[in-house]
Structures are given as structure tokens and as C-alpha cells.
Write a protein that holds these residues in place. Sequence first.
Motif, PDB file in Angstrom:
ATOM      1  N   UNK A   1       9.219  11.859  -8.394  1.00 38.51           N
ATOM      2  CA  UNK A   1       9.045  10.967  -7.245  1.00 38.51           C
ATOM      3  C   UNK A   1       7.681  10.288  -7.318  1.00 38.51           C
ATOM      4  N   UNK A   2       7.528   9.262  -6.514  1.00 36.71           N
ATOM      5  CA  UNK A   2       6.342   8.405  -6.606  1.00 36.71           C
ATOM      6  C   UNK A   2       5.726   8.217  -5.219  1.00 36.71           C
ATOM      7  N   UNK A   3       4.395   8.304  -5.157  1.00 37.80           N
ATOM      8  CA  UNK A   3       3.646   7.855  -3.985  1.00 37.80           C
ATOM      9  C   UNK A   3       3.200   6.431  -4.282  1.00 37.80           C
ATOM     10  N   UNK A   4       3.675   5.478  -3.505  1.00 32.50           N
ATOM     11  CA  UNK A   4       3.300   4.084  -3.737  1.00 32.50           C
ATOM     12  C   UNK A   4       2.248   3.689  -2.712  1.00 32.50           C
ATOM     13  N   UNK A   5       1.306   2.889  -3.152  1.00 40.64           N
ATOM     14  CA  UNK A   5       0.261   2.466  -2.234  1.00 40.64           C
ATOM     15  C   UNK A   5      -0.393   1.188  -2.680  1.00 40.64           C
ATOM     16  N   UNK A   6      -1.447   0.823  -1.976  1.00 42.54           N
ATOM     17  CA  UNK A   6      -2.167  -0.390  -2.319  1.00 42.54           C
ATOM     18  C   UNK A   6      -3.559  -0.365  -1.743  1.00 42.54           C
ATOM     19  N   UNK A   7      -4.431  -1.090  -2.395  1.00 39.35           N
ATOM     20  CA  UNK A   7      -5.806  -1.261  -1.926  1.00 39.35           C
ATOM     21  C   UNK A   7      -6.021  -2.712  -1.527  1.00 39.35           C
ATOM     22  N   UNK A   8      -6.661  -2.931  -0.389  1.00 40.53           N
ATOM     23  CA  UNK A   8      -7.000  -4.260   0.090  1.00 40.53           C
ATOM     24  C   UNK A   8      -5.725  -5.090   0.272  1.00 40.53           C
TER      25      UNK A   8
ATOM     26  N   UNK B   1       1.210   8.502  -8.734  1.00 37.33           N
ATOM     27  CA  UNK B   1       0.627   7.648  -7.701  1.00 37.33           C
ATOM     28  C   UNK B   1       0.507   6.247  -8.272  1.00 37.33           C
ATOM     29  N   UNK B   2       1.210   5.305  -7.689  1.00 38.91           N
ATOM     30  CA  UNK B   2       1.165   3.917  -8.143  1.00 38.91           C
ATOM     31  C   UNK B   2       0.463   3.092  -7.078  1.00 38.91           C
ATOM     32  N   UNK B   3      -0.639   2.457  -7.445  1.00 38.00           N
ATOM     33  CA  UNK B   3      -1.443   1.686  -6.493  1.00 38.00           C
ATOM     34  C   UNK B   3      -1.471   0.227  -6.915  1.00 38.00           C
ATOM     35  N   UNK B   4      -1.111  -0.653  -5.997  1.00 37.49           N
ATOM     36  CA  UNK B   4      -1.071  -2.079  -6.276  1.00 37.49           C
ATOM     37  C   UNK B   4      -2.385  -2.734  -5.891  1.00 37.49           C
ATOM     38  N   UNK B   5      -2.939  -3.526  -6.792  1.00 41.76           N
ATOM     39  CA  UNK B   5      -4.129  -4.318  -6.510  1.00 41.76           C
ATOM     40  C   UNK B   5      -3.968  -5.657  -7.209  1.00 41.76           C
ATOM     41  N   UNK B   6      -4.786  -6.625  -6.797  1.00 44.41           N
ATOM     42  CA  UNK B   6      -4.793  -7.900  -7.494  1.00 44.41           C
ATOM     43  C   UNK B   6      -5.283  -7.697  -8.915  1.00 44.41           C
ATOM     44  N   UNK B   7      -4.834  -8.542  -9.827  1.00 46.40           N
ATOM     45  CA  UNK B   7      -5.200  -8.405 -11.236  1.00 46.40           C
ATOM     46  C   UNK B   7      -6.706  -8.503 -11.452  1.00 46.40           C
ATOM     47  N   UNK B   8      -7.423  -9.003 -10.457  1.00 49.46           N
ATOM     48  CA  UNK B   8      -8.872  -9.128 -10.574  1.00 49.46           C
ATOM     49  C   UNK B   8      -9.586  -7.780 -10.489  1.00 49.46           C
ATOM     50  N   UNK B   9      -8.893  -6.734  -9.996  1.00 49.70           N
ATOM     51  CA  UNK B   9      -9.565  -5.462  -9.721  1.00 49.70           C
ATOM     52  C   UNK B   9      -8.886  -4.273 -10.391  1.00 49.70           C
TER      53      UNK B   9
END
Length: 255
Positions: free
Chosen positions: A65-72, A3-11
Amino acid sequence: VAIAVAVAASFPVFAAIVAHVAILYASFRAGGTLASHDDMCADVADALLWIRNNPGAVGDRAPRRVVIGGYSSGAHVVATVLSRSVLFRERGLPPPFSGEWICAVLYVSGVLAVRPESLPEEEEGPGGAPIFPSSSYAVRRRWIADLILLLVFGGASKSVPSPLHVPLEQVPTVLPHILVGCRNETFGVALLDVFFCSNLYAERIRIALLIGGVSDSVGMVRYVELSGPNHWNVLASSQFQKALKDELRRLSRKL
């Protein structure tokens, strides 16, 4: 499955709660200049390439395989990345919606309405009392939208793509989508809550599925609304963690 989750480097700590890999895109560039939305998308694409080239670094076993996602805002960046197949092609990655590598998409309290003036007006409060005069509400939305997006993405909203305004034939419909939102993202403040549109994006994907002849739209697109947490504490909430486990368990049975 990683599970790969993208967030800003601040979080980064937020991403570590839910991800095997926390994809941190830069909000600032060398010299202190604001990173653009395109810079952030390139950061995420480069991180995906690293995951692809370093499978042993993700957990004990190399993920197939990868689940890609993001927060905010990370969810919005991921939505843009997935719509730009050129980012994958330039890096020799499998096409985003081939199902060959990325197998599902997870959006948490994200996908932003970067053109709020084009959303339905919310002019009445309890008992029909007006919240804002209709002539000024869209103007206030536009002003606040530009300010927030300048801080988050480094540019005015007109330069940031809007998933809600992508033509239906370009809406991603191949991969399962899980969208998690909060009933009150910003404590019920209408002028801010309107920017969080995971529920509207989920409906748009469902419509695109139906137009494409896919009948199992509810199974392919899952919108989960949380009643307790808000945008800032959602990842640490037990309600979110239970919902995430349930949704990933359901997803694993489909893959």
C-alpha cells in the motif's frame, strides 16, 4: 508501505527528503508553455500508475500500500487528484478511497486557498489597528491570488479547484489524513499566509466525518502545526522530521 510525495519538478531534492518515490509534475510543457493544473494532475496519476506497475523499483520490497502526499502546491495537486476518481479509473488503478492500495494521505505546507476573498477577513492588527481597509482587502487578495496561481498552476484561480469549497458530501473521509503546517508560513505576512489553509481543510474533513457519523474524527484527521520553520525550510527542519516520524509511527499502528 511506500511514501509518494508530489512536488513541482523545480524541487526534486525536497521530495527526496521525505519520499520513497518523488512524483515530479511538470510546470512547463514542450515549447516552454505553462502546464495547466489538469496537466499536473495527469502527471501525478501517471506516476502512480508507474509505481503500481513497477513495485520492485520502490525500496527493497514491493509495497502493498501507498501513503500519497504532497508538499506546497503538490499537496493541492494531490488533493485534486484524489477527488477525481476518473483519473484512477482511466488507468486501471484501484479507486482512491477504497483503501485497497492508497492507505493514507499526507499534506505538507500545502492545500491553497485559491479563493481567498471568500475566507474571513483579517482587518485588524495588534491593538485593533486596521491592516487594510475592508473595501480593498478582498480585492488585493484576489489580485495576488491570481498572480501566484498563474505562476504555480499556469492559470487564474477560478480554473483551479478549491478543496475548501467542495461540498461536504464529496470531502474525502475514508482514509487517514495527516496535515502539517507552519504557524508562520511566510514569515507572518498576512496577505501571503492566508493562502495556506491546511488547518481549515483539516477542520472541513472533521466536519464531514461527523456528518457521516464517524466519531473518531481526531484520529482520522491529524493537523500538526510547527512553530519554528516556514514554508521554504520546513522539509529540512528537525521539527518537521520528528513530527513526520511520530505521525507515521502512529499511522502504522492503525493500519
